[in-house]
Design an enzyme around this catalytic site. Structure first.
Site, short mmCIF file in Angstrom:
data_model
loop_
_atom_site.label_atom_id
_atom_site.label_comp_id
_atom_site.label_asym_id
_atom_site.label_seq_id
_atom_site.Cartn_x
_atom_site.Cartn_y
_atom_site.Cartn_z
N TYR A 22 -6.75 7.23 -11.32
CA TYR A 22 -7.69 6.83 -10.28
C TYR A 22 -9.05 6.58 -10.92
O TYR A 22 -9.77 5.65 -10.55
CB TYR A 22 -7.80 7.93 -9.22
CG TYR A 22 -6.52 8.10 -8.44
CD1 TYR A 22 -6.22 7.23 -7.40
CD2 TYR A 22 -5.61 9.11 -8.76
CE1 TYR A 22 -5.04 7.36 -6.69
CE2 TYR A 22 -4.44 9.25 -8.05
CZ TYR A 22 -4.14 8.37 -7.02
OH TYR A 22 -2.98 8.51 -6.34
N ASN A 45 -2.77 1.02 1.63
CA ASN A 45 -2.21 -0.15 0.96
C ASN A 45 -1.49 -1.10 1.92
O ASN A 45 -0.45 -0.75 2.48
CB ASN A 45 -1.22 0.34 -0.11
CG ASN A 45 -0.67 -0.81 -0.91
OD1 ASN A 45 -0.98 -1.96 -0.65
ND2 ASN A 45 0.13 -0.49 -1.89
N CYS A 53 1.39 1.12 -6.20
CA CYS A 53 0.44 2.22 -6.09
C CYS A 53 1.01 3.55 -6.59
O CYS A 53 0.30 4.53 -6.70
CB CYS A 53 -0.04 2.36 -4.65
SG CYS A 53 1.24 2.25 -3.42
N HIS A 54 2.29 3.55 -6.90
CA HIS A 54 2.90 4.79 -7.40
C HIS A 54 2.61 4.98 -8.89
O HIS A 54 2.90 6.00 -9.46
CB HIS A 54 4.41 4.75 -7.17
CG HIS A 54 5.09 3.62 -7.86
ND1 HIS A 54 5.11 2.34 -7.35
CD2 HIS A 54 5.74 3.57 -9.03
CE1 HIS A 54 5.76 1.56 -8.20
NE2 HIS A 54 6.15 2.27 -9.23
N GLU A 80 11.13 4.37 -13.95
CA GLU A 80 10.42 3.38 -14.77
C GLU A 80 10.23 3.89 -16.19
O GLU A 80 9.57 3.25 -17.01
CB GLU A 80 9.07 3.03 -14.13
CG GLU A 80 9.25 2.36 -12.77
CD GLU A 80 7.93 1.81 -12.22
OE1 GLU A 80 6.89 2.07 -12.82
OE2 GLU A 80 8.00 1.14 -11.19
#
Length: 98
Positions: A22, A45, A53-54, A80
């Site tokens: 952030y 969002n 946004c994750h 991921e």
DNA sequence: ATCTGGGCGAGCA
DNA sequence: TTGCTCGCCCAGA
């Protein structure tokens, strides 16, 4: 283009398999201490699917919160390639810096 | 490890 | 328009 869009666009620069914080994001768009503002924008969002946004975590490596649930966020990151342990990422080098 | 004050911007009364 | 609250936070003590 307003602030929100600048933030979203910056976030899109983060490649899959990497994350950002952030704080980094805030500075990247010109905010010195707008970390909370970033979080709020992510929460609201408008494009939950196209905006990753994750991939935004806390500066200390912790995952942080998530509108759909922290567990969901954690799972997505795991898929991921991000290794997570007790709500914190293991590889600090996976953090993308602008 | 825990607590604390500071900080930014959008939404609503 | 002004004022206030809230949110996926941070750095320092």
């Amino acid at each position: 283009m307003n602030l929100e869009h600048r933030v979203y666009k910056k976030l899109l620069e983060v490649p899959k398999g990497k994350v950002t914080t952030y704080s980094e994001l805030a500075k990247a768009v010109g905010l010195k201490n707008g970390q909370r503002a970033i979080g709020r924008m992510m929460n609201k969002n408008p494009y939950p699917v196209i905006i990753p946004c994750h991939r935004v975590i806390l500066s200390d490596g912790k995952i942080g919160g998530y509108a759909w649930g922290e567990n969901v966020k954690t799972n997505m990151l795991s898929k991921e390639g991000i290794k997570i342990k007790n709500g914190k990422i293991l590889d600090a080098d996976k953090i993308y810096r602008f």
